[in-house]
Design a protein around this motif. Structure first.
Motif, PDB file in Angstrom:
ATOM      1  N   ARG A 120      -2.801 -11.290   9.280  1.00 62.88           N
ATOM      2  CA  ARG A 120      -4.042 -10.558   9.487  1.00 62.88           C
ATOM      3  C   ARG A 120      -3.942  -9.156   8.861  1.00 62.88           C
ATOM      4  NH1 ARG A 120      -8.699  -9.802  11.523  1.00 62.88           N
ATOM      5  NH2 ARG A 120      -9.185  -7.940  12.715  1.00 62.88           N
ATOM      6  N   ALA A 121      -2.778  -8.511   9.040  1.00 62.28           N
ATOM      7  CA  ALA A 121      -2.597  -7.178   8.462  1.00 62.28           C
ATOM      8  C   ALA A 121      -2.656  -7.258   6.936  1.00 62.28           C
ATOM      9  CB  ALA A 121      -1.274  -6.579   8.926  1.00 62.28           C
ATOM     10  N   ARG A 122      -2.068  -8.309   6.375  1.00 59.85           N
ATOM     11  CA  ARG A 122      -2.135  -8.500   4.910  1.00 59.85           C
ATOM     12  C   ARG A 122      -3.568  -8.656   4.437  1.00 59.85           C
ATOM     13  NH1 ARG A 122       2.233  -8.601   2.052  1.00 59.85           N
ATOM     14  NH2 ARG A 122       4.152  -9.236   3.110  1.00 59.85           N
ATOM     15  N   ALA A 123      -4.332  -9.456   5.186  1.00 58.88           N
ATOM     16  CA  ALA A 123      -5.730  -9.694   4.819  1.00 58.88           C
ATOM     17  C   ALA A 123      -6.522  -8.383   4.870  1.00 58.88           C
ATOM     18  CB  ALA A 123      -6.344 -10.727   5.753  1.00 58.88           C
ATOM     19  N   LEU A 124      -6.254  -7.574   5.900  1.00 56.31           N
ATOM     20  CA  LEU A 124      -6.966  -6.297   6.030  1.00 56.31           C
ATOM     21  C   LEU A 124      -6.608  -5.360   4.876  1.00 56.31           C
ATOM     22  CD1 LEU A 124      -6.689  -5.802   9.869  1.00 56.31           C
ATOM     23  CD2 LEU A 124      -8.823  -5.686   8.585  1.00 56.31           C
ATOM     24  N   LEU A 125      -5.328  -5.321   4.519  1.00 55.61           N
ATOM     25  CA  LEU A 125      -4.929  -4.483   3.380  1.00 55.61           C
ATOM     26  C   LEU A 125      -5.599  -4.986   2.102  1.00 55.61           C
ATOM     27  CD1 LEU A 125      -1.169  -3.657   4.014  1.00 55.61           C
ATOM     28  CD2 LEU A 125      -3.102  -2.069   3.993  1.00 55.61           C
ATOM     29  N   GLY A 126      -5.761  -6.310   1.995  1.00 56.86           N
ATOM     30  CA  GLY A 126      -6.491  -6.872   0.863  1.00 56.86           C
ATOM     31  C   GLY A 126      -7.938  -6.391   0.868  1.00 56.86           C
ATOM     32  N   ASP A 127      -8.560  -6.385   2.052  1.00 61.46           N
ATOM     33  CA  ASP A 127      -9.956  -5.935   2.174  1.00 61.46           C
ATOM     34  C   ASP A 127     -10.147  -4.499   1.716  1.00 61.46           C
ATOM     35  OD1 ASP A 127     -10.750  -8.349   3.215  1.00 61.46           O
ATOM     36  OD2 ASP A 127     -10.663  -7.697   5.305  1.00 61.46           O
ATOM     37  N   VAL A 128      -9.121  -3.662   1.937  1.00 64.20           N
ATOM     38  CA  VAL A 128      -9.265  -2.260   1.523  1.00 64.20           C
ATOM     39  C   VAL A 128      -8.649  -2.027   0.132  1.00 64.20           C
ATOM     40  CG1 VAL A 128      -9.357  -1.405   3.904  1.00 64.20           C
ATOM     41  CG2 VAL A 128      -7.164  -1.434   2.703  1.00 64.20           C
ATOM     42  N   GLY A 129      -8.340  -3.119  -0.555  1.00 68.54           N
ATOM     43  CA  GLY A 129      -7.890  -3.020  -1.948  1.00 68.54           C
ATOM     44  C   GLY A 129      -6.438  -2.604  -2.112  1.00 68.54           C
ATOM     45  N   LEU A 130      -5.611  -2.863  -1.085  1.00 69.15           N
ATOM     46  CA  LEU A 130      -4.220  -2.414  -1.146  1.00 69.15           C
ATOM     47  C   LEU A 130      -3.217  -3.556  -0.968  1.00 69.15           C
ATOM     48  CD1 LEU A 130      -4.364   0.968   0.813  1.00 69.15           C
ATOM     49  CD2 LEU A 130      -4.031   0.640  -1.644  1.00 69.15           C
ATOM     50  N   ALA A 131      -3.625  -4.768  -1.316  1.00 66.97           N
ATOM     51  CA  ALA A 131      -2.736  -5.916  -1.148  1.00 66.97           C
ATOM     52  C   ALA A 131      -1.387  -5.684  -1.823  1.00 66.97           C
ATOM     53  CB  ALA A 131      -3.404  -7.169  -1.715  1.00 66.97           C
ATOM     54  N   GLU A 132      -1.429  -5.022  -2.978  1.00 69.74           N
ATOM     55  CA  GLU A 132      -0.202  -4.827  -3.765  1.00 69.74           C
ATOM     56  C   GLU A 132       0.711  -3.748  -3.184  1.00 69.74           C
ATOM     57  OE1 GLU A 132       0.035  -6.904  -6.465  1.00 69.74           O
ATOM     58  OE2 GLU A 132      -1.882  -7.630  -5.661  1.00 69.74           O
ATOM     59  N   ARG A 133       0.176  -2.936  -2.266  1.00 71.00           N
ATOM     60  CA  ARG A 133       0.932  -1.788  -1.771  1.00 71.00           C
ATOM     61  C   ARG A 133       1.389  -1.978  -0.317  1.00 71.00           C
ATOM     62  NH1 ARG A 133       3.340   0.937  -4.457  1.00 71.00           N
ATOM     63  NH2 ARG A 133       2.714   3.103  -4.195  1.00 71.00           N
ATOM     64  N   ALA A 134       1.373  -3.218   0.150  1.00 73.37           N
ATOM     65  CA  ALA A 134       1.662  -3.493   1.559  1.00 73.37           C
ATOM     66  C   ALA A 134       3.019  -2.959   2.016  1.00 73.37           C
ATOM     67  CB  ALA A 134       1.592  -4.999   1.811  1.00 73.37           C
ATOM     68  N   ASP A 135       3.998  -2.964   1.112  1.00 70.82           N
ATOM     69  CA  ASP A 135       5.345  -2.554   1.508  1.00 70.82           C
ATOM     70  C   ASP A 135       5.634  -1.080   1.251  1.00 70.82           C
ATOM     71  OD1 ASP A 135       5.943  -5.131   2.394  1.00 70.82           O
ATOM     72  OD2 ASP A 135       6.323  -5.765   0.320  1.00 70.82           O
ATOM     73  N   ALA A 136       4.661  -0.374   0.680  1.00 68.01           N
ATOM     74  CA  ALA A 136       4.858   1.059   0.410  1.00 68.01           C
ATOM     75  C   ALA A 136       4.797   1.855   1.714  1.00 68.01           C
ATOM     76  CB  ALA A 136       3.781   1.554  -0.549  1.00 68.01           C
ATOM     77  N   HIS A 137       5.538   2.953   1.752  1.00 72.18           N
ATOM     78  CA  HIS A 137       5.465   3.847   2.907  1.00 72.18           C
ATOM     79  C   HIS A 137       4.386   4.901   2.633  1.00 72.18           C
ATOM     80  CE1 HIS A 137       9.166   2.765   5.369  1.00 72.18           C
ATOM     81  NE2 HIS A 137       8.976   1.796   4.488  1.00 72.18           N
ATOM     82  N   PRO A 138       3.823   5.503   3.684  1.00 77.14           N
ATOM     83  CA  PRO A 138       2.726   6.447   3.481  1.00 77.14           C
ATOM     84  C   PRO A 138       3.013   7.522   2.417  1.00 77.14           C
ATOM     85  CG  PRO A 138       2.933   5.968   5.801  1.00 77.14           C
ATOM     86  CD  PRO A 138       4.063   5.246   5.110  1.00 77.14           C
ATOM     87  N   SER A 139       4.243   8.038   2.383  1.00 77.90           N
ATOM     88  CA  SER A 139       4.540   9.109   1.425  1.00 77.90           C
ATOM     89  C   SER A 139       4.472   8.629  -0.023  1.00 77.90           C
ATOM     90  CB  SER A 139       5.927   9.686   1.705  1.00 77.90           C
ATOM     91  OG  SER A 139       6.896   8.674   1.501  1.00 77.90           O
ATOM     92  N   GLN A 140       4.472   7.310  -0.216  1.00 76.31           N
ATOM     93  CA  GLN A 140       4.398   6.764  -1.581  1.00 76.31           C
ATOM     94  C   GLN A 140       2.962   6.434  -1.979  1.00 76.31           C
ATOM     95  OE1 GLN A 140       7.008   3.508  -0.486  1.00 76.31           O
ATOM     96  NE2 GLN A 140       8.688   4.358  -1.703  1.00 76.31           N
ATOM     97  N   LEU A 141       2.008   6.759  -1.106  1.00 79.12           N
ATOM     98  CA  LEU A 141       0.602   6.438  -1.384  1.00 79.12           C
ATOM     99  C   LEU A 141      -0.200   7.722  -1.592  1.00 79.12           C
ATOM    100  CD1 LEU A 141       0.121   3.783   1.457  1.00 79.12           C
ATOM    101  CD2 LEU A 141       0.415   3.326  -0.995  1.00 79.12           C
ATOM    102  N   SER A 142      -1.289   7.609  -2.356  1.00 76.41           N
ATOM    103  CA  SER A 142      -2.179   8.755  -2.543  1.00 76.41           C
ATOM    104  C   SER A 142      -2.970   9.004  -1.258  1.00 76.41           C
ATOM    105  CB  SER A 142      -3.152   8.474  -3.688  1.00 76.41           C
ATOM    106  OG  SER A 142      -4.093   7.497  -3.277  1.00 76.41           O
ATOM    107  N   GLY A 143      -3.636  10.154  -1.186  1.00 81.33           N
ATOM    108  CA  GLY A 143      -4.431  10.491  -0.005  1.00 81.33           C
ATOM    109  C   GLY A 143      -5.494   9.439   0.293  1.00 81.33           C
ATOM    110  N   GLY A 144      -6.179   8.993  -0.762  1.00 75.57           N
ATOM    111  CA  GLY A 144      -7.227   7.980  -0.580  1.00 75.57           C
ATOM    112  C   GLY A 144      -6.649   6.646  -0.126  1.00 75.57           C
ATOM    113  N   GLN A 145      -5.470   6.299  -0.680  1.00 71.30           N
ATOM    114  CA  GLN A 145      -4.809   5.052  -0.265  1.00 71.30           C
ATOM    115  C   GLN A 145      -4.371   5.135   1.194  1.00 71.30           C
ATOM    116  OE1 GLN A 145      -1.791   4.909  -3.329  1.00 71.30           O
ATOM    117  NE2 GLN A 145      -2.940   3.411  -4.541  1.00 71.30           N
ATOM    118  N   GLN A 146      -3.818   6.295   1.572  1.00 72.17           N
ATOM    119  CA  GLN A 146      -3.395   6.478   2.966  1.00 72.17           C
ATOM    120  C   GLN A 146      -4.594   6.318   3.901  1.00 72.17           C
ATOM    121  OE1 GLN A 146      -1.434  10.293   3.213  1.00 72.17           O
ATOM    122  NE2 GLN A 146       0.152   9.702   1.763  1.00 72.17           N
TER     123      GLN A 146
END
Ligand SMILES: Nc1ncnc2c1ncn2[C@@H]1O[C@H](COP(=O)(O)OP(=O)(O)OP(=O)(O)O)[C@@H](O)[C@H]1O
Ligand SMILES: [Mg+2]
Length: 227
Positions: A120-146
């Motif tokens: 379900r968490a994977r599907a939600l990340l897909g919905d927000v366009g972040l399927a590819e970044r599921a394993d990234a930690h917050p510090s590795q994401l941009s402000g908008g991605q976070q």
């Protein structure tokens, strides 16, 4: 959710009333902007609606239930089942991946992890366009991605109402517009109700209804009309 005559006082020796008799009803599926000057009481109101704090007077009903009848555990359970939160600063947990952050509310509710949560968490990340970044930690994401991870997390329990306090407050104009569209899409697709605090009048005019709070009182409550 229905508020009737809700007041909020702060302080013990010197009591300051910051909300004065708020009457407000949110209908299922509404997409509402909450605006008003700094210090007018918007966050205070959101905290009360989010069942994070109790009013000094008046009543708050959630799905017909009078919340004053609930103890703190009852409030927490109702909150977990019906509400989602998005804040200006995302409050993601830095030690966990995006996927784990989105799973957090499900873990808190069910006590232990299972495969369906992860899916379900994977599907939600897909919905927000972040399927590819599921394993990234917050510090590795941009402000908008976070902020998109925070939105996926807010939606994890499929809440009836999402309360967002300046969800785009620290994003640039383009990113903030994208994040806003994302909220809009969830509203359309799932009929999730949204109440969004914003200082951005252009975003407010893209909502369906505009509620303006000034000095702890509702000054305006009107539908947004588009040309
Ligand atoms: N915990 C608190 N104790 C005492 N006073 C408080 C507390 N929280 C807020 N206030 C006061 O209540 C009033 C409303 O604050 P609130 O944070 O709700 O405003 P706001 O509309 O969200 O403002 P902003 O747009 O700057 O976020 C302010 O005068 C603030 O100083
Ligand atoms: Mg505020």
């Amino acid at each position: 959710m229905r508020l009737e005559g809700v007041t909020k006082d702060y302080g013990e020796e010197v009591v300051t009333r910051v909300l004065h008799g708020i009457d407000l009803t949110l209908m299922p599926g509404e997409f509402v902007a909450l605006v008003g000057p700094s210090g007018s009481g918007k966050s205070t109101l959101l905290n009360l609606m989010g069942l994070l704090d109790r009013p000094s007077g008046g009543r708050i009903q959630v799905r017909g239930q009078d919340t004053s009848e609930l103890d703190d555990d009852g409030l927490a359970a109702l909150r977990a089942r019906t509400l989602g939160f998005v804040f200006q600063f995302h409050h993601l947990l830095g030690a966990f991946s995006a996927l784990e952050n989105v799973m957090m509310p499900m873990l808190a509710e069910r006590g232990r992890q299972d495969a369906s949560m992860r899916e379900r968490a994977r599907a939600l990340l897909g919905d927000v366009g972040l399927a590819e970044r599921a394993d990234a930690h917050p510090s590795q994401l941009s402000g908008g991605q976070q902020q998109r991870v925070a939105i996926a997390r807010a939606l994890a329990m499929d809440p009836a109402l999402v309360l967002a306090d300046e969800p785009t407050g620290n994003l640039d104009t383009g990113t903030s517009s994208q994040v806003f569209e994302l909220l809009r899409r969830f509203n359309r697709e799932r009929r999730t109700t949204f109440l969004i605090v914003t200082h951005d009048s252009r975003l407010a005019e893209r909502c369906d209804r505009l509620v303006e709070v000034v000095d702890g009182r509702i000054r305006t409550d009107r539908p947004v009309t588009r040309p």
